[in-house]
Write an enzyme that holds these catalytic residues in place. Sequence first.
Site, PDB file in Angstrom:
ATOM      1  N   ASN A  10       0.883  -1.036  -0.017  1.00 34.92           N
ATOM      2  CA  ASN A  10       0.191   0.286   0.233  1.00 34.92           C
ATOM      3  C   ASN A  10       0.527   1.397   0.188  1.00 34.92           C
ATOM      4  O   ASN A  10       1.459   1.846   1.103  1.00 34.92           O
ATOM      5  CB  ASN A  10      -0.496  -0.201   1.673  1.00 34.92           C
ATOM      6  N   TRP A  11       1.089   2.008  -1.246  1.00 32.32           N
ATOM      7  CA  TRP A  11       2.127   2.967  -1.405  1.00 32.32           C
ATOM      8  C   TRP A  11       1.215   4.188  -0.564  1.00 32.32           C
ATOM      9  O   TRP A  11       2.139   5.161  -0.828  1.00 32.32           O
ATOM     10  CB  TRP A  11       2.143   3.352  -2.764  1.00 32.32           C
ATOM     11  N   LYS A  12      -0.137   4.007  -0.435  1.00 27.39           N
ATOM     12  CA  LYS A  12      -0.384   5.309  -0.045  1.00 27.39           C
ATOM     13  C   LYS A  12      -0.118   6.842  -0.498  1.00 27.39           C
ATOM     14  O   LYS A  12       0.061   6.058  -2.336  1.00 27.39           O
ATOM     15  CB  LYS A  12      -0.233   5.488   1.649  1.00 27.39           C
ATOM     16  N   HIS A  99      -9.744   1.522   4.662  1.00 30.22           N
ATOM     17  CA  HIS A  99      -8.578   1.490   5.554  1.00 30.22           C
ATOM     18  C   HIS A  99      -8.437   2.775   6.962  1.00 30.22           C
ATOM     19  O   HIS A  99      -9.544   3.450   6.589  1.00 30.22           O
ATOM     20  CB  HIS A  99      -7.113   2.294   4.662  1.00 30.22           C
ATOM     21  N   GLU A 171      -5.352  -4.951  10.898  1.00 29.33           N
ATOM     22  CA  GLU A 171      -4.515  -3.904  11.217  1.00 29.33           C
ATOM     23  C   GLU A 171      -5.017  -3.212  12.231  1.00 29.33           C
ATOM     24  O   GLU A 171      -4.961  -2.277  12.089  1.00 29.33           O
ATOM     25  CB  GLU A 171      -4.517  -2.660   9.539  1.00 29.33           C
ATOM     26  N   GLY A 177       2.251   1.987  11.162  1.00 25.20           N
ATOM     27  CA  GLY A 177       3.340   3.730  10.835  1.00 25.20           C
ATOM     28  C   GLY A 177       3.781   3.961  12.189  1.00 25.20           C
ATOM     29  O   GLY A 177       4.470   4.662  11.790  1.00 25.20           O
ATOM     30  N   SER A 217       3.588  -2.053   9.976  1.00 25.46           N
ATOM     31  CA  SER A 217       4.478  -1.850  10.626  1.00 25.46           C
ATOM     32  C   SER A 217       5.582  -3.312  10.275  1.00 25.46           C
ATOM     33  O   SER A 217       6.210  -3.839  11.420  1.00 25.46           O
ATOM     34  CB  SER A 217       5.065  -1.882  12.254  1.00 25.46           C
ATOM     35  N   GLY A 238       2.779  -0.767   4.027  1.00 23.26           N
ATOM     36  CA  GLY A 238       3.275   0.281   3.765  1.00 23.26           C
ATOM     37  C   GLY A 238       4.437   1.148   3.558  1.00 23.26           C
ATOM     38  O   GLY A 238       5.108   1.121   2.250  1.00 23.26           O
TER      39      GLY A 238
HETATM   40  P1  PGA Z   1       3.207   0.300   7.237  1.00 25.13           P
HETATM   41  O1  PGA Z   1       2.022   0.594   6.892  1.00 25.13           O
HETATM   42  O2  PGA Z   1       3.469  -1.289   7.428  1.00 25.13           O
HETATM   43  O3  PGA Z   1       3.619   1.215   7.115  1.00 25.13           O
HETATM   44  O4  PGA Z   1       2.492  -0.128   8.926  1.00 25.13           O
HETATM   45  C1  PGA Z   1       0.448  -0.599   6.984  1.00 25.13           C
HETATM   46  C2  PGA Z   1      -0.818  -0.090   6.195  1.00 25.13           C
HETATM   47  O5  PGA Z   1      -1.532   1.112   6.555  1.00 25.13           O
HETATM   48  O6  PGA Z   1      -1.341  -0.822   5.481  1.00 25.13           O
END
Ligand code: PGA
Length: 253
Positions: A10-12, A99, A171, A177, A217, A238
């Site tokens: 998920n590149w956001k 999300h 999640e 994050g 994470s 992410g």
């Molecule tokens: P992260 O994000 O790996 O940076 O914790 C995961 C996500 O939001 O899907």
Amino acid sequence: MMKKKIIVANWKMNHDFYETTSFLRNILKIVFEKKIEHNKKIIIAPSYPFLHISNQIVQGTFINIASQNVCCMEHGAYTGEVSAIMLKSIGIRSVIVGHSERKKYFFEKESIFLKKIKVSIKHNIYVIFCVGETLDDRKKNKHFSVIKNQLYETVFNCTEKEISYLCIAYEPIWAIGTGKNATNEQIQIMHKFIRSLFFKKYGSYVANNIYILYGGSINHTNVKRILYEKDVDGGLIGNSSLKLDNFLKIINS
Ligand code: PGA
């Protein structure tokens, strides 16, 4: 038969046109030239403007492209929105819905998520649906009821046929994050719980076949032990999916 694990990147709101296209071209080149082993399904979710070109680049390879979002309406006067029909018309086969960042920053709720799920599935688009509790929920020992409610308000309003288009991503919001991933025990217990809810509602076939991914994470050092858990069918990633080196280590783990 063992399920093939799924890795979703998920590149956001990261990577512009150049970064997106060069990442995809480079990963395909490196995996091909270095014969990197990958026995996982790989899905990458870039931003809307780059979905079409991304899909063209990965055509016929081991990578699939997903959208990070979709409108809950089918078509019409909804300025700035992108419909499932539009995504389908450029060959997009999956979308992330629910999300926690959509909840936190764009005030989306379970009722909207359900509409997004239904409209996507109507157009044969697979849905990666996210659920997760806050740290406060967990401290108050409410995490199981929170996840249960999130599922009952959304995916559990789907028919068994619709469920075959769904995959769940657990999640925990406190792990997204933050660099603080949940422990293996916390992950396995929650995944087992989610699977048991599917069992109660839809029976053993659905419960055994539904993919339940973990997100929060994940990085190249912890991915292997997380994916090792019995009820973990893959990961939603992410930050650690943004750099090519890290992502290669993840898919090769
Ligand atoms: P992260 O994000 O790996 O940076 O914790 C995961 C996500 O939001 O899907």
